[in-house]
Write a protein that holds these residues in place. Sequence first.
Motif, PDB file in Angstrom:
ATOM      1  N   TYR A  87       0.850  -1.188   0.000  1.00  0.00           N
ATOM      2  CA  TYR A  87       0.000   0.000   0.000  1.00  0.00           C
ATOM      3  C   TYR A  87       0.886   1.239   0.000  1.00  0.00           C
ATOM      4  O   TYR A  87       1.937   1.261   0.649  1.00  0.00           O
ATOM      5  CB  TYR A  87      -0.917   0.041   1.234  1.00  0.00           C
ATOM      6  CG  TYR A  87      -1.892  -1.113   1.306  1.00  0.00           C
ATOM      7  CD1 TYR A  87      -3.172  -0.990   0.773  1.00  0.00           C
ATOM      8  CD2 TYR A  87      -1.528  -2.318   1.901  1.00  0.00           C
ATOM      9  CE1 TYR A  87      -4.074  -2.045   0.836  1.00  0.00           C
ATOM     10  CE2 TYR A  87      -2.417  -3.378   1.958  1.00  0.00           C
ATOM     11  CZ  TYR A  87      -3.697  -3.227   1.431  1.00  0.00           C
ATOM     12  OH  TYR A  87      -4.577  -4.274   1.486  1.00  0.00           O
ATOM     13  N   LEU A  88       0.410   2.272  -0.713  1.00  0.00           N
ATOM     14  CA  LEU A  88       1.065   3.578  -0.686  1.00  0.00           C
ATOM     15  C   LEU A  88       0.077   4.603  -0.130  1.00  0.00           C
ATOM     16  O   LEU A  88      -1.113   4.597  -0.478  1.00  0.00           O
ATOM     17  CB  LEU A  88       1.497   3.999  -2.093  1.00  0.00           C
ATOM     18  CG  LEU A  88       2.692   3.262  -2.681  1.00  0.00           C
ATOM     19  CD1 LEU A  88       2.930   3.719  -4.125  1.00  0.00           C
ATOM     20  CD2 LEU A  88       3.950   3.502  -1.849  1.00  0.00           C
ATOM     21  N   LYS A  89       0.585   5.494   0.716  1.00  0.00           N
ATOM     22  CA  LYS A  89      -0.276   6.515   1.298  1.00  0.00           C
ATOM     23  C   LYS A  89      -0.376   7.706   0.339  1.00  0.00           C
ATOM     24  O   LYS A  89       0.635   8.297  -0.050  1.00  0.00           O
ATOM     25  CB  LYS A  89       0.288   6.977   2.640  1.00  0.00           C
ATOM     26  CG  LYS A  89      -0.653   7.924   3.380  1.00  0.00           C
ATOM     27  CD  LYS A  89      -0.090   8.291   4.748  1.00  0.00           C
ATOM     28  CE  LYS A  89      -1.044   9.203   5.494  1.00  0.00           C
ATOM     29  NZ  LYS A  89      -0.513   9.632   6.788  1.00  0.00           N
ATOM     30  N   THR A  90      -1.603   8.017  -0.033  1.00  0.00           N
ATOM     31  CA  THR A  90      -1.868   9.129  -0.947  1.00  0.00           C
ATOM     32  C   THR A  90      -3.036   9.934  -0.414  1.00  0.00           C
ATOM     33  O   THR A  90      -4.145   9.395  -0.269  1.00  0.00           O
ATOM     34  CB  THR A  90      -2.193   8.619  -2.369  1.00  0.00           C
ATOM     35  OG1 THR A  90      -1.106   7.801  -2.818  1.00  0.00           O
ATOM     36  CG2 THR A  90      -2.405   9.785  -3.331  1.00  0.00           C
ATOM     37  N   ASP A  91      -2.795  11.196  -0.112  1.00  0.00           N
ATOM     38  CA  ASP A  91      -3.864  12.085   0.372  1.00  0.00           C
ATOM     39  C   ASP A  91      -4.614  11.480   1.553  1.00  0.00           C
ATOM     40  O   ASP A  91      -5.851  11.360   1.548  1.00  0.00           O
ATOM     41  CB  ASP A  91      -4.852  12.414  -0.760  1.00  0.00           C
ATOM     42  CG  ASP A  91      -4.197  13.184  -1.883  1.00  0.00           C
ATOM     43  OD1 ASP A  91      -3.235  13.921  -1.606  1.00  0.00           O
ATOM     44  OD2 ASP A  91      -4.641  13.052  -3.038  1.00  0.00           O
ATOM     45  N   LEU A 141       4.453   8.143   7.654  1.00  0.00           N
ATOM     46  CA  LEU A 141       4.138   6.882   6.988  1.00  0.00           C
ATOM     47  C   LEU A 141       4.016   7.087   5.486  1.00  0.00           C
ATOM     48  O   LEU A 141       3.306   7.975   5.016  1.00  0.00           O
ATOM     49  CB  LEU A 141       2.815   6.325   7.546  1.00  0.00           C
ATOM     50  CG  LEU A 141       2.388   4.947   7.011  1.00  0.00           C
ATOM     51  CD1 LEU A 141       3.314   3.861   7.562  1.00  0.00           C
ATOM     52  CD2 LEU A 141       0.937   4.668   7.394  1.00  0.00           C
ATOM     53  N   HIS A 142       4.747   6.201   4.715  1.00  0.00           N
ATOM     54  CA  HIS A 142       4.643   6.212   3.252  1.00  0.00           C
ATOM     55  C   HIS A 142       3.752   5.090   2.742  1.00  0.00           C
ATOM     56  O   HIS A 142       3.251   5.185   1.613  1.00  0.00           O
ATOM     57  CB  HIS A 142       6.023   6.055   2.609  1.00  0.00           C
ATOM     58  CG  HIS A 142       6.936   7.221   2.871  1.00  0.00           C
ATOM     59  ND1 HIS A 142       6.520   8.529   2.799  1.00  0.00           N
ATOM     60  CD2 HIS A 142       8.254   7.265   3.207  1.00  0.00           C
ATOM     61  CE1 HIS A 142       7.524   9.336   3.078  1.00  0.00           C
ATOM     62  NE2 HIS A 142       8.597   8.593   3.341  1.00  0.00           N
ATOM     63  N   GLY A 143       3.589   4.042   3.514  1.00  0.00           N
ATOM     64  CA  GLY A 143       2.789   2.925   3.034  1.00  0.00           C
ATOM     65  C   GLY A 143       2.988   1.703   3.909  1.00  0.00           C
ATOM     66  O   GLY A 143       3.494   1.774   5.039  1.00  0.00           O
ATOM     67  N   TYR A 144       2.604   0.535   3.386  1.00  0.00           N
ATOM     68  CA  TYR A 144       2.694  -0.728   4.114  1.00  0.00           C
ATOM     69  C   TYR A 144       3.142  -1.825   3.179  1.00  0.00           C
ATOM     70  O   TYR A 144       2.835  -1.814   1.975  1.00  0.00           O
ATOM     71  CB  TYR A 144       1.324  -1.129   4.684  1.00  0.00           C
ATOM     72  CG  TYR A 144       1.035  -0.631   6.067  1.00  0.00           C
ATOM     73  CD1 TYR A 144       1.553  -1.294   7.180  1.00  0.00           C
ATOM     74  CD2 TYR A 144       0.226   0.488   6.260  1.00  0.00           C
ATOM     75  CE1 TYR A 144       1.254  -0.836   8.465  1.00  0.00           C
ATOM     76  CE2 TYR A 144      -0.069   0.946   7.529  1.00  0.00           C
ATOM     77  CZ  TYR A 144       0.457   0.273   8.630  1.00  0.00           C
ATOM     78  OH  TYR A 144       0.172   0.715   9.885  1.00  0.00           O
TER      79      TYR A 144
END
Length: 593
Positions: A87-91, A141-144
């Motif tokens: 997963y990538l964190k976006t908005d 956090l950038h993602g998982y």
Amino acid sequence: MAASRTHGPYHRRPDRVGGLSRGSARRHPTAARRQPRPPARTPAGHDPRDLMVFSHALFGPPDEDEILRLAMDHIAAAGPYRAEAGYLKTDDDLVPSPRNGQTHAVAVGRRVRELAGQDGPVTVPGRPWGRALGLRGPEGLHGYLVVTARSRPNEAERFLLATLVRHTAAALSVAFAHRRRREDALELHRLRDERTTLQRQLIGVVAELGYQRAVHALMADVAAASGGEEAITRALHRLTGLPALVEDRFGRLRSWTGPSRPDPYPEPDPVRQDEMLHAVARQAGPVRIKDRLITLVRPHGEILGVLSLVDARDEADEHTVLALEDAAASLAPELTHLRDLAEVELRLHRELVDDLLAGTDEASAYARSEAVGHDLHRSHYIVVVQWPNRTADDSFAQTVGRAASAVGMRSLLTRRSDHVVLVADDRPPARALYEALARETGTRCGTIGVSAPCGSPGDIPHHYEEAQRALEVRRHSRERYGPTFFDELGLYRILGPGNDYQELETFVQEWLGQLIDYDSRHHTAMVETLSRYFDCGGNYDETAESLAIHRSTLRYRLQRIRDISGNDLANVEDRLNLQVATRVWKIVLGGPG
């Protein structure tokens, strides 16, 4: 065959186990108990150098999705792992990677979001061990990465996995930083372009304001100089280079500056002029109609005139429109002033004419006429104008005044409830006046009565009655519309006001009484038939056509008239008396009823 199998770069079998050769692995049990516990081992078949190569590759692609894909593809380099999801964190949202499996996607995604940025266990059927590992950088956090294994990894395998996660997070931090720099650069470029555009717009606005100030100043100077309509059209022509003109609201030319002026100027069509005025009034600002750019001069909503530019080549731009609007604004006070003067003059004229028609002393009449610039010492004619389709209001009175001026009449004017009255200082060109009014009103359904010449102001009331009599005779004649002079009425002059109506009624009853009674009892039109017969000079065909009946029907009616009245139409005396009686019945007594 089995002995020679290879397992790829991450699966080479080691030659030593715990630092000993396979031949010397068997030792005395007590020796094994006394030896200290060895450090954690590198997972079998996983070379740390391969992980270093992979780590270096992570920092190659600038795209976050590609970094996450590489991490998921090479997760097995850290141990017996499998990447279940990324997963990538976006908005402020976690966006799943396209490589995520679909089987447990909903449950895994829900669990990852429940962790709220923390690491935690994840349950996947058939995989005893599973963790959601946060990819964190300095910014957060950038993602998982969601990783599973068939067995619980040992300490070395967990260390390698943590290293891979840290390297992936670092690569993502760099990629995010690069993206932010690109976005910042693009935003800076956009802001610079916007600044350049605003600067150009500001320059244009400054130039436009300068032009507007120049136009305003020029038009203000023209208005202050009281140069009138011609001064405004000259200034507008100088500003635009186009022929400029002013018309009144009826389409008549008042001023033209520039080339190509029509000579003579075309007579306006009243219907088309009204349509044009309504079309322009519905729009905001100047309107193009054919080769002209037109604006209305209408202070407070009242149309006083039309200001136009002749633009046959369609060259007008926003500066032309601005100049035209400013010129119209400067012209409005001028036309308003002229309108106010005309209204004052018209009111003075009306008051004088009203007193003349009612009867006033001559000394006062002469003095007041001189004050308004009219000479009452000359012989005058009284002219009565009536147009059935037009109310005799101020608008119609102004129309009559313009038409009279157009045909060269010098006159004073007033209005009554159903007609307009002119006091003209010479024998009026009544036919020309009628034609001019027909053009102005768009209809020929009008009547004009003109008195005999009047020698003094005291005789004006009597001559006003003469003009009214001429109008009435015309309205009741066969040709109802057009001009009629009282001194051309002949016999009808003795049937005017002032005669004894009782005697006239007795005369009519003597000659037409039986026919009038017959018409009343039987709802016929014998008297009207006889009147039309005389109007048509005894011509059967014309009489039948005017009555819209057959010729034989007319013959029958005339015979019935002879039988009922006992009078012979072939007898000269009977014919004359019957004709005079029908005229009196129709004109003086008002016809049927």
